[in-house]
Design an enzyme around this catalytic site. Structure first.
Site, PDB file in Angstrom:
ATOM      1  N   GLY A  84      40.890  52.504  -3.409  1.00 16.55           N
ATOM      2  CA  GLY A  84      42.129  51.905  -2.663  1.00 16.55           C
ATOM      3  C   GLY A  84      41.737  50.693  -1.725  1.00 16.55           C
ATOM      4  O   GLY A  84      42.694  49.685  -1.550  1.00 16.55           O
ATOM      5  N   ALA A  85      40.903  50.917  -1.084  1.00 15.78           N
ATOM      6  CA  ALA A  85      40.322  49.583  -0.008  1.00 15.78           C
ATOM      7  C   ALA A  85      40.204  48.383  -0.904  1.00 15.78           C
ATOM      8  O   ALA A  85      40.489  47.137  -0.539  1.00 15.78           O
ATOM      9  CB  ALA A  85      39.197  50.035   0.531  1.00 15.78           C
TER      10      ALA A  85
ATOM     11  N   THR B  34      47.590  57.689   6.767  1.00 16.54           N
ATOM     12  CA  THR B  34      46.244  57.816   5.996  1.00 16.54           C
ATOM     13  C   THR B  34      46.351  59.015   4.880  1.00 16.54           C
ATOM     14  O   THR B  34      47.367  59.373   4.603  1.00 16.54           O
ATOM     15  CB  THR B  34      45.265  57.851   7.217  1.00 16.54           C
TER      16      THR B  34
ATOM     17  N   ASP C 284      46.250  46.540   5.994  1.00 14.48           N
ATOM     18  CA  ASP C 284      44.730  46.515   5.653  1.00 14.48           C
ATOM     19  C   ASP C 284      44.229  45.126   5.139  1.00 14.48           C
ATOM     20  O   ASP C 284      43.230  44.643   5.540  1.00 14.48           O
ATOM     21  CB  ASP C 284      44.311  47.511   4.585  1.00 14.48           C
TER      22      ASP C 284
ATOM     23  N   GLY D 199      33.138  48.280  -6.074  1.00 17.27           N
ATOM     24  CA  GLY D 199      34.078  49.185  -6.031  1.00 17.27           C
ATOM     25  C   GLY D 199      35.435  48.961  -6.316  1.00 17.27           C
ATOM     26  O   GLY D 199      35.943  47.620  -6.154  1.00 17.27           O
TER      27      GLY D 199
ATOM     28  N   LYS E  45      49.121  57.821   1.497  1.00 16.95           N
ATOM     29  CA  LYS E  45      49.357  56.264   1.467  1.00 16.95           C
ATOM     30  C   LYS E  45      50.271  55.962   0.094  1.00 16.95           C
ATOM     31  O   LYS E  45      50.948  54.994   0.394  1.00 16.95           O
ATOM     32  CB  LYS E  45      48.150  55.609   1.318  1.00 16.95           C
TER      33      LYS E  45
HETATM   34  P1  NAP Z   1      38.369  55.123  -2.642  1.00 20.72           P
HETATM   35  O1  NAP Z   1      39.586  55.013  -2.914  1.00 20.72           O
HETATM   36  O2  NAP Z   1      37.676  56.746  -2.738  1.00 20.72           O
HETATM   37  O3  NAP Z   1      37.483  54.403  -3.454  1.00 20.72           O
HETATM   38  C1  NAP Z   1      35.931  54.131  -3.484  1.00 20.72           C
HETATM   39  C2  NAP Z   1      35.395  53.418  -4.617  1.00 20.72           C
HETATM   40  O4  NAP Z   1      33.991  53.387  -4.488  1.00 20.72           O
HETATM   41  C3  NAP Z   1      35.783  53.711  -6.058  1.00 20.72           C
HETATM   42  O5  NAP Z   1      35.954  52.727  -6.869  1.00 20.72           O
HETATM   43  C4  NAP Z   1      34.570  54.769  -6.608  1.00 20.72           C
HETATM   44  O6  NAP Z   1      34.290  54.611  -7.697  1.00 20.72           O
HETATM   45  C5  NAP Z   1      33.572  53.770  -5.759  1.00 20.72           C
HETATM   46  N1  NAP Z   1      32.256  54.622  -5.678  1.00 20.72           N
HETATM   47  C6  NAP Z   1      32.138  55.718  -4.754  1.00 20.72           C
HETATM   48  N2  NAP Z   1      30.965  56.222  -4.932  1.00 20.72           N
HETATM   49  C7  NAP Z   1      29.958  55.323  -5.606  1.00 20.72           C
HETATM   50  C8  NAP Z   1      28.745  55.361  -6.039  1.00 20.72           C
HETATM   51  N3  NAP Z   1      28.004  56.291  -5.858  1.00 20.72           N
HETATM   52  N4  NAP Z   1      28.476  54.368  -7.050  1.00 20.72           N
HETATM   53  C9  NAP Z   1      29.405  53.431  -7.320  1.00 20.72           C
HETATM   54  N5  NAP Z   1      30.691  53.388  -7.077  1.00 20.72           N
HETATM   55  C10 NAP Z   1      31.047  54.381  -6.053  1.00 20.72           C
HETATM   56  O7  NAP Z   1      37.905  54.791  -0.909  1.00 20.72           O
HETATM   57  P2  NAP Z   1      38.466  53.756  -0.256  1.00 20.72           P
HETATM   58  O8  NAP Z   1      39.755  54.288   0.541  1.00 20.72           O
HETATM   59  O9  NAP Z   1      38.700  52.582  -1.275  1.00 20.72           O
HETATM   60  O10 NAP Z   1      37.335  53.639   0.757  1.00 20.72           O
HETATM   61  C11 NAP Z   1      36.261  53.180   0.570  1.00 20.72           C
HETATM   62  C12 NAP Z   1      35.331  52.752   1.717  1.00 20.72           C
HETATM   63  O11 NAP Z   1      35.966  51.655   2.484  1.00 20.72           O
HETATM   64  C13 NAP Z   1      35.124  53.895   2.797  1.00 20.72           C
HETATM   65  O12 NAP Z   1      33.698  53.893   3.226  1.00 20.72           O
HETATM   66  C14 NAP Z   1      36.100  53.693   3.891  1.00 20.72           C
HETATM   67  O13 NAP Z   1      35.428  54.361   5.003  1.00 20.72           O
HETATM   68  C15 NAP Z   1      36.102  52.174   4.027  1.00 20.72           C
HETATM   69  N6  NAP Z   1      37.387  51.762   4.553  1.00 20.72           N
HETATM   70  C16 NAP Z   1      37.169  51.051   5.629  1.00 20.72           C
HETATM   71  C17 NAP Z   1      38.310  50.396   6.239  1.00 20.72           C
HETATM   72  C18 NAP Z   1      38.378  49.614   7.677  1.00 20.72           C
HETATM   73  O14 NAP Z   1      39.343  49.375   8.127  1.00 20.72           O
HETATM   74  N7  NAP Z   1      37.085  49.232   7.892  1.00 20.72           N
HETATM   75  C19 NAP Z   1      39.562  50.554   5.713  1.00 20.72           C
HETATM   76  C20 NAP Z   1      39.676  51.275   4.324  1.00 20.72           C
HETATM   77  C21 NAP Z   1      38.422  51.727   3.694  1.00 20.72           C
HETATM   78  P3  NAP Z   1      34.876  55.846  -8.723  1.00 20.72           P
HETATM   79  O15 NAP Z   1      36.650  55.271  -8.835  1.00 20.72           O
HETATM   80  O16 NAP Z   1      34.124  55.597  -9.939  1.00 20.72           O
HETATM   81  O17 NAP Z   1      34.810  57.283  -7.965  1.00 20.72           O
END
Ligand code: NAP
Length: 301
Positions: free
Chosen positions: A146-147, A78, A118, A143, A82
């Site tokens: 990473g996810a 994590t 994932d 968004g 990653k």
């Molecule tokens: P990440 O890499 O930080 O990506 C987050 C994305 O959301 C980025 O594109 C970011 O844009 C955008 N964002 C953040 N705040 C924003 C806002 N206020 N307005 C518009 N866009 C916004 O995070 P991640 O690892 O992809 O995870 C994202 C979410 O998925 C988290 O809530 C995580 O808990 C969840 N998740 C769940 C699972 C599961 O198994 N259920 C697995 C993985 C992740 P910028 O690039 O412009 O900052």
């Protein structure tokens, strides 16, 4: 459900590496499954325990070498490792290469092999409960982090006709798209700025939130305004990767609009199931025990 795990002289080691790692839900989920497996099929020697390993970035390489030395069977990866783990592995599956991140590592023939579960986690509910022909369907993904990469690859695997990704940072959106310029994924993928959402929502058969907007403790927030979500077609699927709160504001809004809601808990469970299948070489994973362990841990049951 078995709650106690007896550690023996033969117990093998699994775990999760991260920094920090103390908030990880994986130990609770995996140890519940491992304890149940001992009860179910004790004679097959499924004697494993799953531990959290906080590893600072500067210690990653030596930690992985140490894991090999002590015979660790496999581990989850994590934040923040990653991507950093990738050069330390002997083999990376094409899926993990396409995403550009590894979340599951296993020891095979004395070598570390990395993959990413994932995608399997994300698509599981869309392949079972909500299974349908996706080849004429449109996915809209909020968004581009990473996810979102796993979600795009998952939608491509399911065969979506169009995959629209909406983000707020033009440069990162372009990099996101360009990372697939040599892949068949590029054919169906389009990226858009947030302002274009209102024209995309009425076309969405699947609308996925991969941003952290609405995640605990900011539970009153939603990535979409009431006006925007009002244009989501009835019967569309709204999928939020967030699992706390359950449901999120986004899913509540969508359900009021007549959409089907899927939350992130099942993805979390199913990416774990896929990892256990790899490590244990065992198809019968106690999924319900894992689901219940997570729900209990999160105070949802
Ligand atoms: P990440 O890499 O930080 O990506 C987050 C994305 O959301 C980025 O594109 C970011 O844009 C955008 N964002 C953040 N705040 C924003 C806002 N206020 N307005 C518009 N866009 C916004 O995070 P991640 O690892 O992809 O995870 C994202 C979410 O998925 C988290 O809530 C995580 O808990 C969840 N998740 C769940 C699972 C599961 O198994 N259920 C697995 C993985 C992740 P910028 O690039 O412009 O900052």
């Amino acid at each position: 459900m078995a709650n106690d795990k007896l550690i023996t002289g033969k117990t093998k080691l699994l775990g999760v590496i991260g920094h920090p790692v103390e908030h990880s839900l994986s130990p609770a989920m995996h140890n519940a499954a491992l304890a149940q497996l001992v009860v179910d099929i004790a004679n097959l020697g499924l004697d494993y325990v799953y531990l959290p390993f906080p590893i600072a970035p500067e210690n990653l390489e030596v930690a992985i070498a140490g894991f090999a030395a002590i015979g660790v069977v496999g581990f989850n990866v994590t934040i923040p490792h990653k991507q950093a783990i990738m050069p330390l592995l002997s083999e990376i599956t094409p899926l993990a290469q396409t995403i550009g991140a590894v979340n599951t590592v296993s020891r095979q023939n004395n070598q570390w092999v990395g993959t990413n579960t994932d995608i399997e986690g994300f698509i599981a509910p869309l392949q079972t409960t909500y299974k349908q022909d996706w080849s004429q369907k449109v996915a809209v993904i909020l968004g581009n982090g990473g996810a979102a990469r796993a979600v795009v690859v998952g939608c491509h695997q399911l065969g979506f006709a169009k995959i629209h990704v909406v983000g707020r940072n033009v440069q990162r959106l372009q990099e996101f798209r360009d990372s697939w310029s040599n892949s068949p994924i590029a054919e169906n993928l389009q990226v858009h700025q947030w302002e274009e959402l209102s024209k995309l929502i009425p076309q969405a058969n699947l609308l996925v939130n991969t941003t952290p907007i609405g995640m605990y403790p900011k539970v009153d927030e939603s990535p979409l305004s009431g006006e925007e979500i009002a244009n989501l077609p009835t019967g569309a699927i709204a999928y939020d990767l967030i699992y706390i709160p359950k449901p999120t504001q986004f899913l509540e809004q969508a359900q009021k609009q007549g959409a089907i809601a899927i939350d992130g808990l099942e993805m979390l469970v199913q990416q774990g199931v896929a990892a256990l299948k790899i490590w244990l070489q065992q198809e019968n994973i106690p999924v319900e025990v894992m689901r219940q362990a997570l729900q209990k841990h999160l105070g949802l049951s």
